[in-house]
Design an enzyme around this catalytic site. Structure first.
Site, PDB file in Angstrom:
ATOM      1  N   CYS A  89     -31.188  22.621 -22.751  1.00 62.16           N
ATOM      2  CA  CYS A  89     -31.036  24.051 -23.025  1.00 62.16           C
ATOM      3  C   CYS A  89     -30.172  24.178 -24.282  1.00 62.16           C
ATOM      4  O   CYS A  89     -30.195  23.289 -25.123  1.00 62.16           O
ATOM      5  CB  CYS A  89     -30.418  24.776 -21.818  1.00 62.16           C
ATOM      6  SG  CYS A  89     -28.732  24.267 -21.431  1.00 62.16           S
ATOM      7  N   ARG A  90     -29.433  25.227 -24.401  1.00 65.38           N
ATOM      8  CA  ARG A  90     -28.599  25.419 -25.583  1.00 65.38           C
ATOM      9  C   ARG A  90     -27.391  24.483 -25.569  1.00 65.38           C
ATOM     10  O   ARG A  90     -27.131  23.785 -26.540  1.00 65.38           O
ATOM     11  CB  ARG A  90     -28.131  26.879 -25.649  1.00 65.38           C
ATOM     12  CG  ARG A  90     -27.258  27.197 -26.839  1.00 65.38           C
ATOM     13  CD  ARG A  90     -26.872  28.685 -26.853  1.00 65.38           C
ATOM     14  NE  ARG A  90     -25.898  28.936 -27.886  1.00 65.38           N
ATOM     15  CZ  ARG A  90     -24.584  28.784 -27.736  1.00 65.38           C
ATOM     16  NH1 ARG A  90     -24.090  28.382 -26.589  1.00 65.38           N
ATOM     17  NH2 ARG A  90     -23.765  29.032 -28.726  1.00 65.38           N
TER      18      ARG A  90
END
Length: 135
Positions: A89-90
Site C-alpha cells: 500500500c502507501r
C-alpha cells in the site's frame, strides 16, 4: 467453580482467541527484496491502495485489489495460494491488514512490503505514472 466464574473464564478464553486471530503476524520484505522476487517472477505484488492512488502511480505488473475488496476477491488470487504474494500500500499499514486476511484465508507465503510504495520510491525502484503519460 461457580457459574459466574465459569462464564468469566469462557469469556476470557474467547477474548484471547479473538485477539490472537486479529493479530496475525505478516512477515515483511524490503523494497529491494520485493523488487528482486517480482522481477525474477518468483512473487506477485498485490496493491491494496485506493483507485486514485493506483491511477497516480503503481508498480507495473502489480495486481490491483483495494483493501475493502480483498475478502470478496480472494478467488482472483486463488492461483497464488501457495506462491509468494507481496502485499503493498502507501506505507505498509493497509497491506499488513490485507496480508493478515490472506493468511487467515489459507494463503501460505504472504509478505508485507515494508514501508509500502513510499519506501519503494525511496529506493529509486521503478513505477508507472499513468496520469502523466502522453500518447
Amino acid at each position: 467453580m461457580t457459574q459466574t466464574n465459569f462464564i468469566k473464564s469462557v469469556f476470557t478464553i474467547l477474548l484471547v482467541l479473538v485477539i490472537s486471530a486479529c493479530s496475525t503476524d505478516v512477515p515483511t520484505v524490503t523494497p529491494n527484496q520485493a523488487a528482486k522476487l517480482f522481477s525474477d517472477k518468483q512473487a506477485v505484488i498485490v496493491d491494496v491502495r485506493e483507485q486514485a492512488e493506483w491511477d497516480e502511480q503503481h508498480i507495473d505488473g502489480a495486481i490491483f485489489i483495494p483493501l475493502n475488496q480483498v475478502e470478496n476477491r480472494m478467488s482472483d488470487l486463488a492461483q497464488y495460494k501457495y506462491s509468494p504474494i507481496i502485499v503493498q500500500c502507501r506505507s505498509g499499514k493497509r497491506s499488513k491488514v490485507a496480508g493478515a486476511k490472506l493468511i487467515n484465508a489459507g494463503f501460505t507465503k504472504v509478505y508485507n512490503l515494508d514501508g509500502g510504495i513510499l519506501a519503494w520510491d525511496k529506493q529509486g525502484l521503478e513505477t508507472v505514472h499513468p496520469k502523466t503519460r502522453t500518447n
